[in-house]
Structure formats: structure tokens, C-alpha cells
Design an enzyme around this catalytic site. Structure first.
Site, PDB file in Angstrom:
ATOM      1  N   ARG A 275     132.473 -80.205 -24.516  1.00  0.00           N
ATOM      2  CA  ARG A 275     131.675 -79.021 -24.824  1.00  0.00           C
ATOM      3  C   ARG A 275     131.190 -78.380 -23.527  1.00  0.00           C
ATOM      4  O   ARG A 275     130.965 -79.059 -22.517  1.00  0.00           O
ATOM      5  CB  ARG A 275     130.490 -79.381 -25.721  1.00  0.00           C
ATOM      6  CG  ARG A 275     130.924 -79.950 -27.078  1.00  0.00           C
ATOM      7  CD  ARG A 275     129.754 -80.124 -28.006  1.00  0.00           C
ATOM      8  NE  ARG A 275     129.144 -78.859 -28.369  1.00  0.00           N
ATOM      9  CZ  ARG A 275     129.560 -78.071 -29.353  1.00  0.00           C
ATOM     10  NH1 ARG A 275     130.626 -78.401 -30.073  1.00  0.00           N
ATOM     11  NH2 ARG A 275     128.922 -76.945 -29.631  1.00  0.00           N
ATOM     12  N   HIS A 451     120.028-113.682 -42.167  1.00  0.00           N
ATOM     13  CA  HIS A 451     121.321-114.197 -42.614  1.00  0.00           C
ATOM     14  C   HIS A 451     121.485-113.914 -44.103  1.00  0.00           C
ATOM     15  O   HIS A 451     120.545-114.118 -44.869  1.00  0.00           O
ATOM     16  CB  HIS A 451     121.383-115.706 -42.369  1.00  0.00           C
ATOM     17  CG  HIS A 451     122.590-116.369 -42.946  1.00  0.00           C
ATOM     18  ND1 HIS A 451     123.819-116.326 -42.319  1.00  0.00           N
ATOM     19  CD2 HIS A 451     122.767-117.077 -44.095  1.00  0.00           C
ATOM     20  CE1 HIS A 451     124.697-116.993 -43.047  1.00  0.00           C
ATOM     21  NE2 HIS A 451     124.081-117.464 -44.132  1.00  0.00           N
TER      22      HIS A 451
END
Length: 473
Positions: A275, A451
């Protein structure tokens, strides 16, 4: 209004994108009188032509991929009849419109005066907007936040139909059956991923020797593997020689890394080579300002993002590196400039601690230095990599990927965290805190990761570097 009939404000902001409106909101919250000039819509490129609409489309692509995964891996007898493009576009546009209304409401509630028109500098702190036949003088500071546009290459002129920019591709009337993507940075990779998810044949060409060349080499390697597994033809170290527009697409000649010339035919050539900053019509010279050869306005004082002209500051895509051209970096820049103008102590932007994300499938996310960058800067380095499939949740997702942590040797501070895999954009915030606070592996290893989650792989990498590994590789 001052004695000569011109309007005044404490702060004048030119550009209503993420950098501009964050500056305006923070300055107003600190009690300053703020005028924000925007020639299009507040929200800027990120909201209307970049981050938000493209990520909405990528979410739709992820849903399409999920149907294929459900059928092929999980035994869920799901089928995809078709993608209703107008319905997809309508949902995307609704998300953008609601965010746009939210930004407008925030500015109005904060008391920011929004002026619609093109700003032109008439002096060091004076701005004229011809559309409303008015001129303002900034009592405290002028902030340039004019954003960027898609860059192209010499001789490569997009026509919006066969040769397109990321803007054109986002608002195309439908999907091509095939696309040649020129540029393997974040934008090019995201568009390659999106088009592939929705069924297009995709060739991705990058001139550097690897895609996402600013990221760690292991990130690039894992991402390349993931994209190729999805059927994307990744050509790194390759260059576009020439192309011709046909009635039904384009025919391009590409020289690959071995020096061979290949012919690629596709319905569209998508140019995603970066850009360029926007300064046209701004008349920077009237304020005594200049830009570098690339068009960036270079601050004389990076701690305040102030140019060589006192009281004139720059935020967002108009800044050169080390600014990253990322929306979340421009938020931080806006806060810094607003607080500076209000006389409030504010820490400079730590660009090394700004996260970088590529929202492809698989995703990448990183913060800090790559292993190679750390060595170039003179660090003695330790690095540990953990495959996401080493934890149960990584097996569930089944997309591969990895966590890589780069530290100073001997258990020193963490220099970089690098991730590849599903949903890693949602995991990098932890890495930002670790790098930004100069943490060491032992500092992180004592914290418990839930977990079963993908984040366990991050925890395991830090446990290994701290000499407490549960699972030796």
C-alpha cells in the site's frame, strides 16, 4: 473564530480512519476542541475497504472450509449447494454499516466536529476545506492521518475487471473461477486463501524467496505447507514478466525461482504488492512539509510522532517503518499524539511489541523479533518450536501449525513469539504481553494454560525453554 474571520480549534485531524478518529476521540476526552476532516466516510480504509469487510468475507470462507472438513474428516454428511454471493455481500455490508454508525456516534458523543470534504493545507497549522468554504487554524496541533491506497507496479494498471487491486476484488460482482495473486504478503495471502476456500484455482506469486517474507522463516515454511495442502500453487522467488488481457481473463508469463518461464492463465490478476500513502491534494509544501521517496511523512521526533514542523504530527499509514501500517498500531499512535497535544505524559509506541496477523487458513500471528532478526541485532539466541499437533486440541483441529518462541540465550528475556495454525490470531495477545513486559521463559512457565486448548502449545514451549518440559520432542 479569530480576528481575521478564520475558525479555530485546539486540534485539527485530517483523515477519519483508525488513526484519525482515535486521535480525535482521545483528544476530545482530554478536554480539547477537535475538528476532524474526512472526504469520504469516517472509519477509513480499515472499516470500509480493508480489515472489517475482508475479515467478514474470510469468516464466510472459513464456514465453507468447515463444511468440507465436516464431510471429509468427521463423517458429517454435509453438502454445500452454492455460495449466495449477494447474501454474503449483504451480511458483510451490514457489519460495516453498523460499525460505521458506531464510529459516528462515538465522535458525536465526544463532541468532535466532523467536516466532510477534502482538506488542503494553507500554512503550518491552517487547513482549508473548499467544499464548505471554510478554513481552520489549529491552536495546539495539526494531525495528518490520510491513510493509504493499494500500490501497483510500473506498467501494471488495474482496470477493475481483469486486473484488480484488493479493493476491486473485495467489491467484485462475483467470484472468479481462477485468480493469479501477485504478492505474497499478508494481503495477498489472505485473498489467495479466500478465493481458494470459495472454489477458485489460485496461483500465488511472490518475488521474495518466501511468502510473508517479513515473518520468521519457520512461519513462512509452515504457512506455505498449509496453503499448498489446500491446493494453492505457491510460487516464491518468482516474478511477473508480462501479461495480456484476454476476453475471458489474463495470460501472464512468470519466471520461477529456477529461472524457468511459466504461463499462467486466470480470470483475474489480483495485484497485492503493498500500500502507498495518500497525500495527493493535501499541499504539504504549504505547511513546510516534505515526504521521502516513497511518499511517507517522516517524523523528526518518533517519541511524539511530530514532524520537523512544530505542532504537525503524523499517524497511521502516512508513517514509514518502523510503523507497521496496521490499524491497531494506528490506534496506539492516535492515543500518543492526542495525549502529547493535551500535555499528558504518554509512552512512545513500542513497534517491536505490536502483533502482526495474517487471517488466512492457516493463520499466522507474531510479535517481536524473528530468530534471524534477533541474531542480526547481536543477540545470542535460544529458540524452541512446538507443533500444535503435540497437544490434543491441535489434533482435533487437524490443520497442523506450530508455536515458536525466540529468547535470549540462557533463559533471558523473550524476544519474539510466532504462531501458525487455526485461530492463532486469538492467541497472540499473550505473546504481546510477554514481549512487551520483557518477560523470561521462567516467568511464563509458572502460569497454567487451560486444557485442552491450542494455547497449551504456547505454555509447553515456555516450559521447555525454562527447563521444565513435560513432553520432550
Amino acid at each position: 473564530m479569530n480576528a481575521d474571520g478564520r475558525n479555530t480549534a485546539d486540534v485539527i485531524v485530517i483523515g477519519g480512519g483508525t488513526g484519525g478518529y482515535s486521535t480525535a476521540l482521545r483528544a476530545a476526552a482530554l478536554g480539547l476542541d477537535v475538528v476532524l476532516v474526512e472526504r469520504d466516510k469516517v472509519g477509513g480504509t480499515c472499516l470500509h475497504r480493508g480489515c472489517i469487510p475482508s475479515k467478514a468475507m474470510l469468516h464466510a470462507a472459513e464456514l465453507v472450509d468447515g463444511i468440507a472438513e465436516a464431510r471429509e474428516r468427521w463423517g458429517v454428511k454435509a453438502t454445500l449447494d452454492a455460495v449466495d454471493w449477494p447474501a454474503l455481500v449483504a451480511t458483510r455490508d451490514d457489519i460495516v454499516a453498523r460499525n460505521h454508525r458506531g464510529v459516528q456516534a462515538h465522535l458525536a458523543h465526544a463532541g468532535v466536529r466532523v467536516v466532510r470534504g477534502s482538506a488542503r493545507l494553507t500554512g503550518p497549522r491552517s487547513v482549508r476545506v473548499d467544499e464548505v468554504r471554510a478554513e481552520w487554524i489549529a491552536r495546539r496541533g495539526l494531525v495528518l492521518a490520510t491513510g493509504s491506497r493499494p500500490r501497483t507496479l510500473p506498467g501494471l494498471v488495474p482496470d477493475g475487471r481483469r486486473v484488480v487491486t484488493s479493493d476491486d476484488a473485495l467489491f467484485a460482482p462475483g467470484l472468479p473461477a481462477s485468480v493469479l495473486v501477485l504478492g505474497g504478503g499478508a494481503i495477498g495471502v489472505e485473498y489467495a486463501s479466500f478465493h481458494r476456500s470459495l472454489g477458485a484455482e489460485v496461483t500465488l506469486v511472490e518475488a521474495a524467496d518466501r511468502i510473508v517474507p517479513l515473518e520468521d522463516a519457520d512461519v513462512s515454511r509452515h504457512l506455505t505447507r498449509g496453503l499448498k495442502k489446500r491446493g494453492i500453487d505457491v510460487r516464491a522467488g518468482a516474478r511477473l514478466l508480462d501479461f495480456e488481457v484476454l476476453d475471458d481473463g489474463v495470460r501472464a508469463r512468470v519466471r520461477n525461482a529456477r529461472g524457468e518461464t511459466l504461463t499462467v492463465e486466470a480470470e483475474r490478476l489480483l495485484v497485492a504488492v503493498g500500500r502507498a500513502p495518500v497525500t495527493e491534494g493535501l499541499d504539504l509544501a504549504a505547511a513546510g512539509l516534505t515526504t521521502d521517496q516513497r511518499g511517507f511523512a517522516v517524523p523528526a521526533d518518533w517519541d511524539r510522532l511530530e514532524t520537523a514542523v512544530p505542532g504537525v504530527h503524523v499517524v497511521g499509514d502516512l508513517l514509514p517503518p518502523p510503523s507497521l501500517g496496521l490499524a491497531h498500531a494506528s490506534f496506539a499512535e492516535g492515543l500518543l499524539v492526542a495525549e502529547t497535544l493535551a500535555g499528558v505524559p504518554s509512552a512512545p509506541v513500542d513497534y517491536a511489541a505490536v502483533p502482526r496477523v495474517t487471517y488466512s487458513s492457516p493463520q499466522t500471528a507474531a510479535v517481536g523479533l524473528s530468530e534471524a532478526e534477533a541474531r542480526v541485532r547481536g543477540h545470542e539466541v535460544s529458540a524452541d518450536s512446538m507443533p500444535l499437533t503435540a497437544v490434543a486440541k491441535g489434533m482435533v483441529h487437524g490443520q497442523g501449525g506450530m508455536v515458536k518462541v525466540v529468547t535470549e540465550a540462557g533463559g533471558g528475556r523473550v524476544l519474539g513469539v510466532h504462531l501458525v495454525g487455526p485461530h492463532v490470531s486469538e492467541m497472540i495477545a499473550e505473546g504481546q504481553l510477554v514481549v512487551g513486559w520483557d518477560a523470561e521463559p521462567s516467568d511464563v512457565a509458572r502460569h497454567i494454560h487451560p486444557h485442552p486448548t491450542l494455547s497449551e502449545a504456547v505454555g509447553e514451549a515456555f516450559l521447555t525453554l525454562a527447563g521444565r518440559a513435560l513432553h520432550q520432542q
